[in-house]
Design a protein around this motif. Structure first.
Motif, short mmCIF file in Angstrom:
data_model
loop_
_atom_site.label_atom_id
_atom_site.label_comp_id
_atom_site.label_asym_id
_atom_site.label_seq_id
_atom_site.Cartn_x
_atom_site.Cartn_y
_atom_site.Cartn_z
N PRO A 188 12.19 -32.49 -17.57
CA PRO A 188 11.73 -31.87 -16.32
C PRO A 188 11.60 -32.90 -15.20
CG PRO A 188 9.88 -32.21 -17.81
CD PRO A 188 11.10 -32.65 -18.55
N LYS A 189 11.50 -32.39 -13.98
CA LYS A 189 11.37 -33.27 -12.82
C LYS A 189 10.13 -34.15 -12.93
CE LYS A 189 9.32 -31.70 -9.26
NZ LYS A 189 8.89 -30.91 -8.08
N GLU A 190 9.03 -33.59 -13.43
CA GLU A 190 7.77 -34.36 -13.53
C GLU A 190 7.92 -35.57 -14.44
OE1 GLU A 190 7.17 -30.31 -12.22
OE2 GLU A 190 8.08 -31.11 -14.07
N ALA A 191 8.67 -35.39 -15.52
CA ALA A 191 8.88 -36.50 -16.44
C ALA A 191 9.72 -37.60 -15.79
CB ALA A 191 9.55 -36.02 -17.72
N VAL A 192 10.74 -37.21 -15.03
CA VAL A 192 11.58 -38.19 -14.33
C VAL A 192 10.74 -38.95 -13.30
CG1 VAL A 192 13.55 -38.49 -12.80
CG2 VAL A 192 13.69 -36.87 -14.70
N LEU A 193 9.85 -38.23 -12.62
CA LEU A 193 8.98 -38.89 -11.65
C LEU A 193 8.07 -39.90 -12.34
CD1 LEU A 193 8.17 -38.98 -8.67
CD2 LEU A 193 6.51 -37.17 -9.13
N ASP A 194 7.54 -39.54 -13.51
CA ASP A 194 6.71 -40.49 -14.27
C ASP A 194 7.52 -41.72 -14.68
OD1 ASP A 194 4.46 -38.95 -14.09
OD2 ASP A 194 4.71 -38.00 -16.06
N LEU A 195 8.77 -41.51 -15.08
CA LEU A 195 9.63 -42.63 -15.47
C LEU A 195 9.85 -43.58 -14.29
CD1 LEU A 195 12.28 -40.69 -17.58
CD2 LEU A 195 10.70 -42.42 -18.46
N VAL A 196 10.04 -43.02 -13.11
CA VAL A 196 10.22 -43.84 -11.91
C VAL A 196 8.94 -44.62 -11.60
CG1 VAL A 196 10.66 -43.80 -9.43
CG2 VAL A 196 12.00 -42.33 -10.95
N ASN A 197 7.80 -43.91 -11.63
CA ASN A 197 6.53 -44.55 -11.30
C ASN A 197 6.15 -45.66 -12.27
OD1 ASN A 197 6.21 -42.89 -9.08
ND2 ASN A 197 5.03 -41.35 -10.20
N LYS A 198 6.55 -45.50 -13.53
CA LYS A 198 6.24 -46.54 -14.53
C LYS A 198 7.26 -47.66 -14.55
CE LYS A 198 3.33 -44.33 -17.99
NZ LYS A 198 3.08 -44.23 -19.45
N GLY A 199 8.28 -47.56 -13.73
CA GLY A 199 9.29 -48.61 -13.67
C GLY A 199 10.36 -48.50 -14.74
N TYR A 200 10.39 -47.37 -15.44
CA TYR A 200 11.40 -47.19 -16.47
C TYR A 200 12.76 -46.79 -15.88
CZ TYR A 200 7.79 -47.26 -20.12
OH TYR A 200 6.79 -47.62 -20.97
N LEU A 201 12.74 -46.21 -14.68
CA LEU A 201 13.98 -45.81 -14.02
C LEU A 201 14.14 -46.58 -12.73
CD1 LEU A 201 14.54 -41.93 -14.32
CD2 LEU A 201 16.07 -43.76 -15.05
N THR A 202 14.98 -47.60 -12.77
CA THR A 202 15.38 -48.35 -11.58
C THR A 202 16.85 -48.07 -11.35
OG1 THR A 202 16.02 -50.28 -12.88
CG2 THR A 202 13.71 -50.15 -12.16
N ALA A 203 17.38 -48.62 -10.27
CA ALA A 203 18.80 -48.41 -9.98
C ALA A 203 19.67 -48.95 -11.11
CB ALA A 203 19.16 -49.08 -8.65
N GLU A 204 19.31 -50.16 -11.62
CA GLU A 204 20.10 -50.76 -12.69
C GLU A 204 20.02 -49.94 -13.97
OE1 GLU A 204 17.80 -52.26 -10.93
OE2 GLU A 204 18.95 -53.66 -9.67
N ILE A 205 18.82 -49.46 -14.29
CA ILE A 205 18.67 -48.69 -15.52
C ILE A 205 19.37 -47.34 -15.40
CG2 ILE A 205 16.97 -47.55 -17.01
CD1 ILE A 205 15.06 -49.83 -16.49
N CYS A 206 19.32 -46.73 -14.21
CA CYS A 206 20.03 -45.46 -14.01
C CYS A 206 21.52 -45.63 -14.29
CB CYS A 206 19.83 -44.97 -12.58
SG CYS A 206 18.22 -44.19 -12.29
N VAL A 207 22.10 -46.71 -13.81
CA VAL A 207 23.52 -46.96 -14.03
C VAL A 207 23.80 -47.17 -15.51
CG1 VAL A 207 25.42 -48.57 -13.59
CG2 VAL A 207 23.90 -47.87 -11.71
N ALA A 208 22.92 -47.95 -16.18
CA ALA A 208 23.10 -48.20 -17.62
C ALA A 208 22.99 -46.90 -18.42
CB ALA A 208 22.06 -49.21 -18.10
#
Length: 456
Positions: free
Chosen positions: A399-419
């Motif tokens: 869900p969108k909320e989980a993706v937002l949590d991933l971004v806020n915790k630093g789990y989703l950065t531009a480099e990680i998104c590409v990977a």
């Protein structure tokens, strides 16, 4: 006086007594300086046939006399008797001694002693001697052909003494590891209906981590060798040792979970054994049905394995260490979690997305993309494959909320998104599209990065 017991398949590590860190001293005949020709050595060893014969004969008389005097009395070994028997235990690790004991019909003698024994320590030593004899293929075959002895050994899994249970499990594992007799033992285990409930009782009630580890090894070996046996144990609902039908029946997977929880607190490196057992269970329909049941152990196992991965195996600052030290454990853990995740629709309620778990999968994808030199490591390749597949399963519902949590915790950065995208495409295109759609709502800037890098 306890004994350290290692893997049954490595006979050189099968030590019997902590006070015997080396081979026992030569018996009195050799120690007194008699000529070599006067010492009735066993094979090429310095061990005396006469001393061994005398020790076993003394054991027979001792047990017989005590059982005749008071059959119900608890028996205690003298220090001298225990020391001599521990010497025999250690001596049995030698191939020549093991063969001599077999020729001397020591297995029949020890069976008689075990049957009459009222001393847990004596029973443990006798089973330990048999375990060392069984380490050699030819002596293992001879021992395994003794039906009465084998029946008694299987019944010993219901014993109350942890050291005896440990030695019994080691002996059974040793025999199952010899290809010439493993089918014979499997047949006996299938026929002896007490084996499953006794093993379940050990796993759900024991706090002895050495015993739990060895029993886990035994179950793992059994299930790896005999899928039909595994299915029958999964569906069986044995009652506890009291046999009271009003009691809640024991469930194999719940008992496995109790055992691995105990191991986690004191012996974390042993949990891979149980994770492999769980993974084997997920390969059959009966196992998946058990985990999918609304009131089954699936949700509890999911929570437990998630905690192990996030808190013990892959902490924030030790990913590199975890990859090289825990890679095989992680493969098992992710395989179990993926199977459980696919069962969630049948639980009372789906588990909430575990942000830390998803974050670990994303970091593993990034590591793989940045370390191409790992391509030659088969275990790391297996870990990457299961990581990509499991991440795809999670992303298809994220869900969108989980993706937002991933971004806020630093789990989703531009480099990680590409990977992550490189891991998902082209095989898991639908999962990538769902992640991209959720990311567009949660963080449009990162979504633009993905769109730019992967326009198709």
């Amino acid at each position: 006086m306890e004994n350290n017991t290692d893997d049954a398949e490595q006979k050189e590590e099968n030590s019997s007594s902590p006070v015997m860190d080396r081979n026992p001293s030569p018996p009195p005949e050799a120690a007194d300086g008699l000529d070599t020709e006067d010492v009735d050595a066993i094979g090429d060893t310095v061990y005396s046939k006469h001393w061994l014969f005398s020790t076993l004969t003394r054991l027979i008389h001792m047990v017989t006399d005590l059982s005749e005097e008071n059959p119900e009395a608890q028996m205690k070994l003298s220090d001298d008797d225990e020391e001599d028997l521990c010497k025999v235990w250690d001596m049995a690790m030698d191939k020549d001694v093991a063969r001599f004991l077999q020729e001397f019909k020591a297995a029949d003698i020890l069976l008689g002693v075990i049957s009459k024994s009222r001393c847990p320590r004596l029973t443990e030593i006798c089973v330990g001697i048999l375990g060392n004899i069984a380490c050699f293929p030819d002596t293992c075959v001879t021992l395994s052909q003794k039906e009465d002895l084998c029946a008694v050994l299987l019944l010993l899994l219901g014993d109350a003494d942890p050291p005896t249970l440990l030695e019994t499990s080691r002996l059974l594992l040793t025999c199952l590891s010899h290809k010439d007799v493993c089918s014979l033992w499997l047949q006996r285990i299938r026929q002896q209906t007490s084996v499953c409930p006794n093993i379940c009782f050990i796993m759900c009630s024991s706090t002895n981590t050495d015993l739990l580890e060895k029993v886990g090894d035994l179950v793992d070996k059994l299930f790896d060798l005999d899928e039909e046996l595994m299915k029958s144990w999964i569906t069986a609902k044995p009652h506890d040792k009291k046999g009271d039908e009003s009691d809640t029946p024991l469930d194999l997977t719940s008992c496995l979970l109790e055992a691995v929880k105990q191991l986690r607190s004191e012996k974390l490196n042993a949990i891979e054994i149980y994770l492999h057992v769980f993974q084997l269970i997920t390969t059959v329909e009966e196992g998946l049905e058990n985990f999918a049941a609304p009131n089954g152990p699936g949700k509890a196992l999911w929570d437990f394995v998630c905690d192990v991965v996030c808190e013990d195996l892959c902490q924030q600052n030790d990913l590199e260490v975890a990859l090289h030290e825990q890679k095989s454990t992680l493969v098992q853990a992710f395989a179990v979690l993926q199977a459980l995740y696919r069962c969630q629709d049948q639980w009372g309620s789906r588990a909430e997305p575990n942000i830390d778990l998803i974050g670990i999968l994303l970091r593993l994808c990034q590591h793989h993309s940045e370390n191409k030199e790992d391509a030659g490591d088969e275990q790391l390749q297996a870990l990457f494959e299961i990581t990509s597949e499991f991440l795809a399963d999670l992303c298809i519902h994220i869900p969108k909320e989980a993706v937002l949590d991933l971004v806020n915790k630093g789990y989703l950065t531009a480099e990680i998104c590409v990977a992550a995208a490189n891991s998902l495409l082209p095989t898991y295109k639908a999962s990538f599209q769902h992640l991209q759609a959720a990311l567009l709502e949660a963080d449009p800037n990162l979504a633009d990065v993905m769109r730019t890098r992967f326009p198709d």
